[in-house]
Design an enzyme around this catalytic site. Structure first.
Site, PDB file in Angstrom:
ATOM      1  CB  THR A  29      27.137  92.235   7.935  1.00 39.96           C
ATOM      2  OG1 THR A  29      28.283  93.387   8.606  1.00 39.96           O
ATOM      3  CG2 THR A  29      26.286  91.386   8.600  1.00 39.96           C
ATOM      4  N   GLY A  30      27.945  94.281   5.543  1.00 40.49           N
ATOM      5  CA  GLY A  30      28.209  95.408   4.712  1.00 40.49           C
ATOM      6  C   GLY A  30      29.319  94.443   4.030  1.00 40.49           C
ATOM      7  CB  ILE A  40      36.701  96.675   4.373  1.00 40.32           C
ATOM      8  CG1 ILE A  40      37.832  98.098   4.361  1.00 40.32           C
ATOM      9  CG2 ILE A  40      37.247  95.443   5.333  1.00 40.32           C
ATOM     10  CD1 ILE A  40      37.979  98.644   5.381  1.00 40.32           C
ATOM     11  N   GLY A  41      34.066  94.999   2.687  1.00 37.22           N
ATOM     12  CA  GLY A  41      33.537  92.976   3.055  1.00 37.22           C
ATOM     13  C   GLY A  41      33.407  92.692   2.166  1.00 37.22           C
ATOM     14  CB  SER A  50      37.225 103.449  13.731  1.00 36.59           C
ATOM     15  OG  SER A  50      37.965 104.112  13.054  1.00 36.59           O
ATOM     16  CE1 TYR A  81      32.357 104.219  12.600  1.00 36.02           C
ATOM     17  CE2 TYR A  81      33.853 104.883  12.509  1.00 36.02           C
ATOM     18  CZ  TYR A  81      33.689 104.127  11.609  1.00 36.02           C
ATOM     19  OH  TYR A  81      33.696 102.782  11.376  1.00 36.02           O
TER      20      TYR A  81
END
Length: 273
Positions: free
Chosen positions: A15-16, A23-24, A161, A174
C-alpha cells in the site's frame, strides 16, 4: 539490488505506492526484482494535497517491470470498507496473497496537543491505524499456509514512526495512531504466527521522500541541514534504506524474526536534532 528471485510465485500487496520518491515504491522495486507479483494501492487526491504533489502511475508501473505482473488500485483507506475491498480485489486478480506491506499513511492535518481536535485524531486513526488492523485481518482470513518447508511463508509488515524513541512534537495525531501499531505488534504477531504468518513492524526513521527537497518543502535550509547532519553519514534516510530491511524480512531468510519493532535509522542522533 538483490537478484535472487526467491519470491517467485508469491503475491505482495504493497500500500501507499503513489510516488517514485516514496518508501512504498522502493519496497515494491525490491520485491519485483525478487520475483514477486505486485498488487499496489495509492490515493492520488491525498498526494495532490501535499507540497510534493502526485506522480505518474504509468511511470510507476513501468519502473516495476521486473515483476511478473503488476496491478494497481486507487483507494482511500479512510473508508472502513477499503481494507477488505483491497484484499478481495487482490484475490480476484491473483488467487492468493502471501505478503502484506501496510506502508500507507496520512500526511498533514496534525499539530500539538493544543492544536488538535477530534476530527484530526479521527482522520489519522482511520488511515494510519484502523485500516492497517483491518487489512491485516482480511489478509489473515484469506491466507492458506503451505505445508512443509515454507509453512510460514506469510508475511505482514507494519510501518511505525519514532514516537517510541523520542518526542514527536507537533505530530500528536500521527504519532498516536502509529503508536497503536508499535504497541500491538507483539500481540497481533502472536495471533498470526499459528496461521503461518510472520508480522514485524519497521520504523524507517527520517527518510527523505521529497519533504527535504528545496523545491517541495517549506522548511528552512537551516532546518534541512540540521536533519541531514544528525546522521553519521551526513544524510537523512533514502527510501531504499528501509526497503532493504523489509526485503529481507519478507524473504525466507527473515522467517525467524517475529513480532519485533525494528528501527532502521542509520544511527540517527536525536540529541543533535
Amino acid at each position: 539490488m538483490h537478484t535472487e528471485r526467491d519470491l517467485t510465485g508469491r503475491v505482495a500487496v504493497v500500500t501507499g505506492v503513489g510516488r517514485r520518491a516514496g518508501i512504498g515504491y522502493a519496497i515494491a522495486r525490491r520485491l519485483a526484482d525478487r520475483g514477486a507479483a505486485l498488487y499496489l494501492t495509492h490515493w492520488r487526491p491525498h498526494d495532490e494535497e501535499q507540497p510534493w504533489g502526485a506522480d505518474d502511475i504509468d511511470a510507476i508501473r513501468r519502473g516495476l517491470s521486473a515483476a511478473p505482473r503488476v496491478v494497481d488500485h486507487s483507494i482511500d483507506f479512510a473508508d472502513p470498507a477499503a481494507p477488505a475491498e483491497v484484499v478481495d480485489a487482490a484475490i480476484a486478480e491473483f488467487g492468493q496473497v502471501d505478503i502484506l506491506i501496510a506502508n500507507h499513511a496520512r500526511s498533514g492535518g496534525d499539530g500539538t496537543l493544543f492544536d488538535i481536535d477530534a476530527a484530526m485524531l479521527d482522520a489519522h486513526w482511520a488511515v494510519d491505524a484502523r485500516s492497517v488492523l483491518l487489512l491485516t485481518r482480511a489478509f489473515a482470513r484469506q491466507f492458506r499456509p503451505d505445508r512443509g518447508e515454507v509453512a510460514d511463508r506469510g508475511r505482514v509488515i507494519w510501518m511505525t514512526s519514532g514516537q517510541h524513541l523520542a518526542p514527536m512534537r507537533g505530530e500528536i495525531a500521527y504519532g498516536s495512531a502509529k503508536s497503536v501499531l508499535a504497541g500491538m505488534t507483539a500481540t497481533v504477531a502472536d495471533e498470526l504466527i499459528d496461521r503461518g504468518i510472520v508480522l514485524n513492524t519497521v520504523n524507517p526513521g527520517p527518510v527523505d521522500t521529497g519533504f527535504l527537497a528545496p523545491d517541495t518543502t517549506d522548511l528552512s535550509p537551516e532546518f534541512v541541514e540540521q536533519v541531514h547532519s544528525a546522521f553519521p553519514r551526513g544524510r537523512a534516510g533514502r527510501p531504499d534504506d528501509p526497503a532493504r530491511l523489509i526485503e529481507w524480512l519478507v524473504s525466507d531468510a527473515g522467517r525467524w524474526v517475529v513480532g519485533q519493532v525494528l528501527d532502521s535509522e542509520g544511527g540517527f542522533r536525536r540529541s543533535r536534532f
